[in-house]
Design a protein around this motif. Structure first.
Motif, PDB file in Angstrom:
ATOM      1  N   LEU A 111     -38.316  70.374 -34.711  1.00 23.29           N
ATOM      2  CA  LEU A 111     -39.096  70.641 -33.556  1.00 23.29           C
ATOM      3  C   LEU A 111     -40.295  69.678 -33.862  1.00 23.29           C
ATOM      4  CD1 LEU A 111     -41.836  72.455 -34.188  1.00 23.29           C
ATOM      5  CD2 LEU A 111     -40.220  74.328 -34.187  1.00 23.29           C
ATOM      6  N   ASP A 112     -41.018  69.649 -32.541  1.00 23.53           N
ATOM      7  CA  ASP A 112     -42.374  68.886 -32.268  1.00 23.53           C
ATOM      8  C   ASP A 112     -41.801  67.308 -32.472  1.00 23.53           C
ATOM      9  OD1 ASP A 112     -44.788  67.807 -31.990  1.00 23.53           O
ATOM     10  OD2 ASP A 112     -45.466  68.911 -33.852  1.00 23.53           O
ATOM     11  N   LEU A 113     -41.227  66.854 -31.611  1.00 25.01           N
ATOM     12  CA  LEU A 113     -40.402  65.490 -31.373  1.00 25.01           C
ATOM     13  C   LEU A 113     -41.084  64.733 -30.235  1.00 25.01           C
ATOM     14  CD1 LEU A 113     -36.823  66.590 -32.296  1.00 25.01           C
ATOM     15  CD2 LEU A 113     -38.348  65.374 -33.755  1.00 25.01           C
ATOM     16  N   ASP A 114     -42.320  64.613 -30.176  1.00 29.56           N
ATOM     17  CA  ASP A 114     -43.078  63.907 -28.929  1.00 29.56           C
ATOM     18  C   ASP A 114     -42.938  62.469 -29.418  1.00 29.56           C
ATOM     19  OD1 ASP A 114     -43.336  66.530 -28.090  1.00 29.56           O
ATOM     20  OD2 ASP A 114     -45.606  66.597 -28.415  1.00 29.56           O
ATOM     21  N   PRO A 115     -43.018  61.750 -28.195  1.00 28.84           N
ATOM     22  CA  PRO A 115     -43.298  60.103 -28.582  1.00 28.84           C
ATOM     23  C   PRO A 115     -44.565  60.179 -28.996  1.00 28.84           C
ATOM     24  CG  PRO A 115     -43.132  60.723 -25.916  1.00 28.84           C
ATOM     25  CD  PRO A 115     -42.614  62.111 -26.700  1.00 28.84           C
ATOM     26  N   LYS A 116     -44.730  59.176 -29.826  1.00 32.60           N
ATOM     27  CA  LYS A 116     -46.152  58.744 -30.125  1.00 32.60           C
ATOM     28  C   LYS A 116     -46.500  57.503 -29.388  1.00 32.60           C
ATOM     29  CE  LYS A 116     -46.288  61.864 -33.515  1.00 32.60           C
ATOM     30  NZ  LYS A 116     -47.163  63.076 -33.342  1.00 32.60           N
ATOM     31  N   PRO A 117     -47.995  57.520 -29.000  1.00 33.42           N
ATOM     32  CA  PRO A 117     -48.413  56.391 -28.061  1.00 33.42           C
ATOM     33  C   PRO A 117     -48.494  55.077 -28.595  1.00 33.42           C
ATOM     34  CG  PRO A 117     -50.223  57.795 -28.659  1.00 33.42           C
ATOM     35  CD  PRO A 117     -48.894  58.432 -29.140  1.00 33.42           C
ATOM     36  N   LEU A 139     -42.993  79.163 -24.062  1.00 31.56           N
ATOM     37  CA  LEU A 139     -43.400  77.959 -23.178  1.00 31.56           C
ATOM     38  C   LEU A 139     -44.258  77.039 -24.146  1.00 31.56           C
ATOM     39  CD1 LEU A 139     -44.306  79.804 -19.825  1.00 31.56           C
ATOM     40  CD2 LEU A 139     -42.487  78.215 -20.167  1.00 31.56           C
ATOM     41  N   ARG A 140     -44.100  75.855 -24.018  1.00 33.62           N
ATOM     42  CA  ARG A 140     -44.981  75.077 -24.624  1.00 33.62           C
ATOM     43  C   ARG A 140     -45.825  74.235 -23.542  1.00 33.62           C
ATOM     44  NH1 ARG A 140     -43.929  69.558 -27.005  1.00 33.62           N
ATOM     45  NH2 ARG A 140     -44.902  69.259 -28.865  1.00 33.62           N
ATOM     46  N   LEU A 141     -47.042  74.449 -23.501  1.00 31.18           N
ATOM     47  CA  LEU A 141     -48.198  73.799 -22.816  1.00 31.18           C
ATOM     48  C   LEU A 141     -48.743  72.769 -23.199  1.00 31.18           C
ATOM     49  CD1 LEU A 141     -48.602  77.474 -21.481  1.00 31.18           C
ATOM     50  CD2 LEU A 141     -47.888  75.473 -19.927  1.00 31.18           C
TER      51      LEU A 141
END
Ligand code: ATP
Ligand code: MG
Ligand code: ZN
Ligand code: MG
Length: 465
Positions: A433-439, A32-34
């Motif tokens: 992994l760790d493919l979050d959008p950058k603001p 789980l990633r929080l």
């Protein structure tokens, strides 16, 4: 997973980055990633909960509709949004608190939104644990930017000779982020030359910082030490790895057997990084030469006279080629992007309602992806061009900050997905992994940071003695 029967005792602390905290299930191959927040923000609970509420689905969409088509189906696991009971999340946060490294405790886990991301546990191999095998080894590499910028907007020549990672090292050392310089250079890892990749991986092992972690059976066994002054124990690592490379224990007649183990370990990582995911095909895979610019970084410790040797270029379907290709969507450099960002800002000031249509903060769907793919190559002065390039830049930033997971374990005969090595043979899997959008809002900061890093590098390396 039955969400109404969530029990914090089924989960344990697994790890964390700057943005999120991860717990793993004790029995199933799941994590789980929080999200995390700066602790001072936690006073504004409603606002932070709403942020997480929107942000977690955004992360999944961004992975599914943007990063996955760009990086390839086989490497990306987008996961799913889960709604968690608040009571469970609060208990979990208390439970993991004592396991958290001190340098990460400037942020707190989100216990307000009840929103999390469920992902496969990539430090494990699916189905593998069902058999009586040795536990899998997982190597996590955060490779960072693998090319030298080539944009005509660049004003400082050194940016085209020394890579961002190597320059940034000096700045981080000066700011006390790390106590020693890393000799790792991303350009060596992305070179496709076995020799240079070997050197890059060796340097990661010697100074992992936050670019290398190693797990065994899902447990972290090697990473940077919490106390930045302490060196990680390579000898402990060798002891862990020895049973996986029984063959190398007899090599060199007992002279430096540890070195032989590390050597074989690095070879396995290299082969996995160069494989196309499906390693059973025979023949030389087609190489791509992505870099139009100088492929070598002047700050790399790799001996220059050896640069001509060996096989260069990355196999087309390899995980590193995929990542590099996406990183290179940043073809204007921050120096070319910042003026376009200002163009967008000016436009939004006049027409604030256009923010939605231009999908500045998402949604990250097929339409967003179309803008990324179909952005014209020449600037026609339009806001559409500026938005397209800014979107591309942000996508590239994600690829510059992602991690690669290589998980392997000894396999039995005729098992599929084997590394093409004489001996020993491994089952393996490679993921990103760790493919979050950058603001979008982060662009002015990136612009300032770039100037600071370059100026500091020039001052510290070219100052008279
Ligand atoms: P960063 O600061 O690098 O941006 P982050 O806060 O975005 O990190 P992640 O990198 O996604 O967070 O996760 C933190 C750590 O948790 C990872 O470095 C990895 O060790 C572990 N982790 C994350 N996702 C998984 C997964 N699916 N399986 C196993 N471990 C994972
Ligand atoms: Mg990370
Ligand atoms: Zn470099
Ligand atoms: Mg991240």
């Amino acid at each position: 997973m039955e969400l109404d029967k969530m029990d914090e005792n089924d989960w344990k602390y697994h790890g964390e980055g700057n943005k999120s905290l991860v717990v793993s299930h004790l029995q199933h191959c799941k994590v789980l990633r929080l999200l995390k927040f700066p602790s001072e923000d936690s006073a504004h609970t409603r606002q932070t909960a709403e942020q997480a509420f929107r942000h977690i689905p955004n992360i999944v969409d961004y992975s599914k509709y943007v990063m996955k088509p760009l990086l390839g189906e086989k490497y990306v696991h987008s996961g799913e949004v889960v709604k968690l009971p608040l009571d469970f999340v609060r208990q979990l946060s208390l439970k993991v608190q004592q396991e958290r490294p001190e340098l990460r405790c400037d942020k707190v886990m989100d216990t307000f939104s009840g929103c999390g991301l469920c992902l496969p546990n990539l430090t494990q191999l699916p189905l593998h644990h069902l058999r009586d095998h040795s536990p899998p080894i997982c190597v996590e590499i955060k490779p960072k930017c693998g090319f030298l910028p080539f944009s005509r907007h660049i004003t400082k020549e050194c940016k085209c000779k020394v890579c961002r990672f190597c320059m940034h090292q000096h700045y981080k050392l000066a700011n006390g982020k790390w106590k020693r310089l890393s000799r790792y250079c991303p350009l060596d890892l992305f070179s496709g030359s076995k020799q240079r990749m070997y050197v890059a991986l060796k340097n990661l092992l010697e100074e992992p910082q936050n670019n290398l972690k190693i797990f065994k059976g899902g447990e972290l066994i090697f990473s940077c030490k919490d106390d930045a002054k302490q060196q990680p124990e390579l000898n402990d690592l060798i002891q862990h790895l020895r049973p996986y490379f029984p063959h190398s224990n007899s090599l060199y007649n007992g002279h430096q057997p540890g070195k032989a183990v590390l050597n074989e370990f690095i070879q396995v990582i290299c082969s996995a990084l160069l494989s196309g995911g499906d390693s059973n095909r025979s023949g030389e895979p087609r190489k791509v030469h992505l870099s139009e610019s100088r492929p070598h970084c002047e700050a790399s410790p790799f001996p220059r006279d050896l640069l001509r040797n060996g096989n260069h270029g990355l196999p087309k379907d390899s995980v590193l080629a995929k990542i590099l290709q996406v990183q290179m969507l940043d073809n204007l450099d921050i120096e070319g992007i910042y003026p376009l960002y200002k163009r967008v800002e000016q436009y939004l000031e006049e027409f604030p309602r256009e923010r939605n249509r231009l999908q500045i903060d998402g949604p990250y769907n097929e339409t967003f992806m179309d803008t990324v793919k179909n952005c014209p190559s020449e600037d026609d002065g339009s806001v559409e061009y500026a938005v397209g390039k800014v979107h591309q830049y942000r996508v590239a930033m994600t690829a510059k900050d992602c991690s690669v997971m290589i998980t392997f374990a000894p396999c039995e005969e005729d098992e599929e997905h084997q590394l093409n090595l004489e001996k020993p043979r491994f089952t393996y899997s490679v993921s990103i992994l760790d493919l979050d959008p950058k603001p979008y809002e982060g662009i002015p900061h990136q612009n300032k940071l770039d100037t600071k890093i370059v100026n500091y590098y020039l001052r510290s390396t070219q100052a008279p003695p």
